[in-house]
Motif scaffolding. Sequence first.
Motif, PDB file in Angstrom:
ATOM      1  N   GLY A  17       9.661  10.507  -3.792  1.00  0.00           N
ATOM      2  CA  GLY A  17       9.626   8.790  -3.707  1.00  0.00           C
ATOM      3  C   GLY A  17       9.011   8.756  -5.071  1.00  0.00           C
ATOM      4  N   GLU A  18       8.865   7.282  -5.228  1.00  0.00           N
ATOM      5  CA  GLU A  18       8.142   6.594  -6.750  1.00  0.00           C
ATOM      6  C   GLU A  18       6.939   6.023  -6.531  1.00  0.00           C
ATOM      7  N   LEU A  19       5.888   6.576  -7.163  1.00  0.00           N
ATOM      8  CA  LEU A  19       4.399   5.928  -6.938  1.00  0.00           C
ATOM      9  C   LEU A  19       4.193   4.872  -8.010  1.00  0.00           C
TER      10      LEU A  19
ATOM     11  N   MET B  95     -10.505  -2.517  -7.514  1.00  0.00           N
ATOM     12  CA  MET B  95      -9.480  -2.149  -6.590  1.00  0.00           C
ATOM     13  C   MET B  95      -8.016  -2.113  -7.023  1.00  0.00           C
ATOM     14  N   LEU B  96      -7.346  -0.917  -6.635  1.00  0.00           N
ATOM     15  CA  LEU B  96      -5.852  -0.743  -6.871  1.00  0.00           C
ATOM     16  C   LEU B  96      -5.112  -1.080  -6.272  1.00  0.00           C
ATOM     17  N   ARG B  97      -3.683  -1.450  -6.479  1.00  0.00           N
ATOM     18  CA  ARG B  97      -2.685  -1.641  -5.475  1.00  0.00           C
ATOM     19  C   ARG B  97      -1.790  -0.713  -5.868  1.00  0.00           C
ATOM     20  N   ILE B  98      -1.585   0.380  -4.703  1.00  0.00           N
ATOM     21  CA  ILE B  98      -0.776   1.351  -4.771  1.00  0.00           C
ATOM     22  C   ILE B  98       0.560   1.255  -3.839  1.00  0.00           C
ATOM     23  N   GLU B  99       1.523   1.412  -4.350  1.00  0.00           N
ATOM     24  CA  GLU B  99       3.172   1.415  -3.265  1.00  0.00           C
ATOM     25  C   GLU B  99       3.713   2.663  -3.695  1.00  0.00           C
ATOM     26  N   LEU B 100       4.511   3.160  -2.399  1.00  0.00           N
ATOM     27  CA  LEU B 100       5.196   4.320  -2.443  1.00  0.00           C
ATOM     28  C   LEU B 100       6.618   3.892  -2.036  1.00  0.00           C
ATOM     29  N   THR B 101       7.612   3.926  -2.747  1.00  0.00           N
ATOM     30  CA  THR B 101       8.919   3.679  -2.351  1.00  0.00           C
ATOM     31  C   THR B 101      10.026   4.783  -2.448  1.00  0.00           C
TER      32      THR B 101
ATOM     33  N   ASP C   7       3.758   9.939  10.165  1.00  0.00           N
ATOM     34  CA  ASP C   7       3.210   9.158  10.968  1.00  0.00           C
ATOM     35  C   ASP C   7       3.125   7.362  10.611  1.00  0.00           C
ATOM     36  N   PRO C   8       4.378   6.701  10.885  1.00  0.00           N
ATOM     37  CA  PRO C   8       4.280   5.434  10.105  1.00  0.00           C
ATOM     38  C   PRO C   8       3.068   4.489  10.364  1.00  0.00           C
ATOM     39  N   LYS C   9       2.444   4.833  11.555  1.00  0.00           N
ATOM     40  CA  LYS C   9       1.314   4.113  12.222  1.00  0.00           C
ATOM     41  C   LYS C   9       0.180   4.373  11.624  1.00  0.00           C
ATOM     42  N   MET C  10      -0.095   5.247  10.625  1.00  0.00           N
ATOM     43  CA  MET C  10      -1.214   5.635   9.991  1.00  0.00           C
ATOM     44  C   MET C  10      -1.563   4.760   8.672  1.00  0.00           C
ATOM     45  N   VAL C  11      -2.734   4.616   8.414  1.00  0.00           N
ATOM     46  CA  VAL C  11      -3.186   3.875   7.038  1.00  0.00           C
ATOM     47  C   VAL C  11      -3.815   4.866   6.162  1.00  0.00           C
ATOM     48  N   TYR C  12      -3.502   4.765   4.818  1.00  0.00           N
ATOM     49  CA  TYR C  12      -3.941   5.899   4.074  1.00  0.00           C
ATOM     50  C   TYR C  12      -4.564   5.002   2.846  1.00  0.00           C
TER      51      TYR C  12
ATOM     52  N   ARG D  16       0.491   1.242   0.318  1.00  0.00           N
ATOM     53  CA  ARG D  16       1.861   0.600   0.779  1.00  0.00           C
ATOM     54  C   ARG D  16       2.858   1.261   0.848  1.00  0.00           C
ATOM     55  N   ILE D  17       3.409   1.779   1.840  1.00  0.00           N
ATOM     56  CA  ILE D  17       4.854   2.296   2.033  1.00  0.00           C
ATOM     57  C   ILE D  17       5.707   1.175   2.390  1.00  0.00           C
ATOM     58  N   VAL D  18       6.817   1.246   1.122  1.00  0.00           N
ATOM     59  CA  VAL D  18       7.478   0.248   1.089  1.00  0.00           C
ATOM     60  C   VAL D  18       8.977   0.508   1.385  1.00  0.00           C
TER      61      VAL D  18
END
Length: 350
Positions: free
Chosen positions: A17-19, A1-7, A84-89, A105-107
């Motif tokens: 942004g930076e992925l 399982m990957l951990r993915i963040e968007l800043t 939509d900040p309430k959505m989960v992707y 995760r959107i940071v």
Amino acid sequence: MLRIELTAAAGGQPGHGELTVHGWPGGTDGLELSVLRNQDSLYLEAGGGWDSLPVWHAIDGLERRGELLVGSVGPWLVDPLVRDPKMVYRLQLRDAGQSDGGVLRIVGNILSSPAVGHPQPLNEPPRHAPEPVAVPPEPEPEPEPPAVEPPPVETPRPDRPLVAERDEEFHAAPAPKPRKPVRWLPLALGLVLLLGIGLGAYWYFVLRPQTQTPVAAAPAPTPAPAPAAATTGGENPCGEAALEGAGDDLAFIQACLRSNPATAQVLEVIDAAKQSKRCGVVQRLYAHKAQAGDAAIAFAYAREYDPQTFKAGGCVQSADAETAAYWYEIALANDPANADAKKRLEALKP
């Protein structure tokens, strides 16, 4: 399982942004990315819309930094994700040899590209000079009339009477200017009319009833019983009755959340919505309350996806260990003493 963040991008440019991807074992050539929206199981299309079929996007620019993949992404990906900040992707990466995914995760606060047109702060100078305002030319001064010498005074003669001279002076004098009409006259007439109407109303409603013969008051009719509350759920806008009577899922969800319901009440209405197959209500209530910090709701939502507790035939189509782990982490963040959530999270992580 990957951990993915968007800043947000280093320069703070809206729409960029930076992925960052943790745990990708493959290379960076020929990478493709798909984006799944968990609330309604739709995939991101090339034009920014959402479709029920998977869509794979070629992604370039990711480079290896130790165990991480890091790269910049533009509005094609950032704008749909922050709308939509309430959505989960859930993002899935693949190349020619392997595939893996994880919950995004959107940071921090990331702005979409339409935010470029926001107004400038007051402490910054304007970015362009203001347009010149056309100034009307000053009117040229009118030429002064030539001086007119007074006519010579004639000495009245005996054969020219004085009355004739005065008559000529009268006809030669300019005519007086007409007077402007009096503007206060319509206002005075209006006040008089209003006063008359007021006096007439006073006589009709106050003095006239006193001159009439009093009659015995008729007994007041018995009020008819009020009709039962329809489709509003009475005093409980977040109950099963309100759910059954609501024709619009979004209107019901908004009314339910505005009433600030308790956790038990939300879980009851979620169960009722699952029985009536109103999956939009189920997914939105789960996601909103869990993201708002309700640990019990987040734990219950995680169990919907947990392969150990997943039940077929509900609003969740299939078990998903990554999504379950995501909601278990939110539950533990708001309730660190939840031993069951901690145990399942450790079991789901590779």
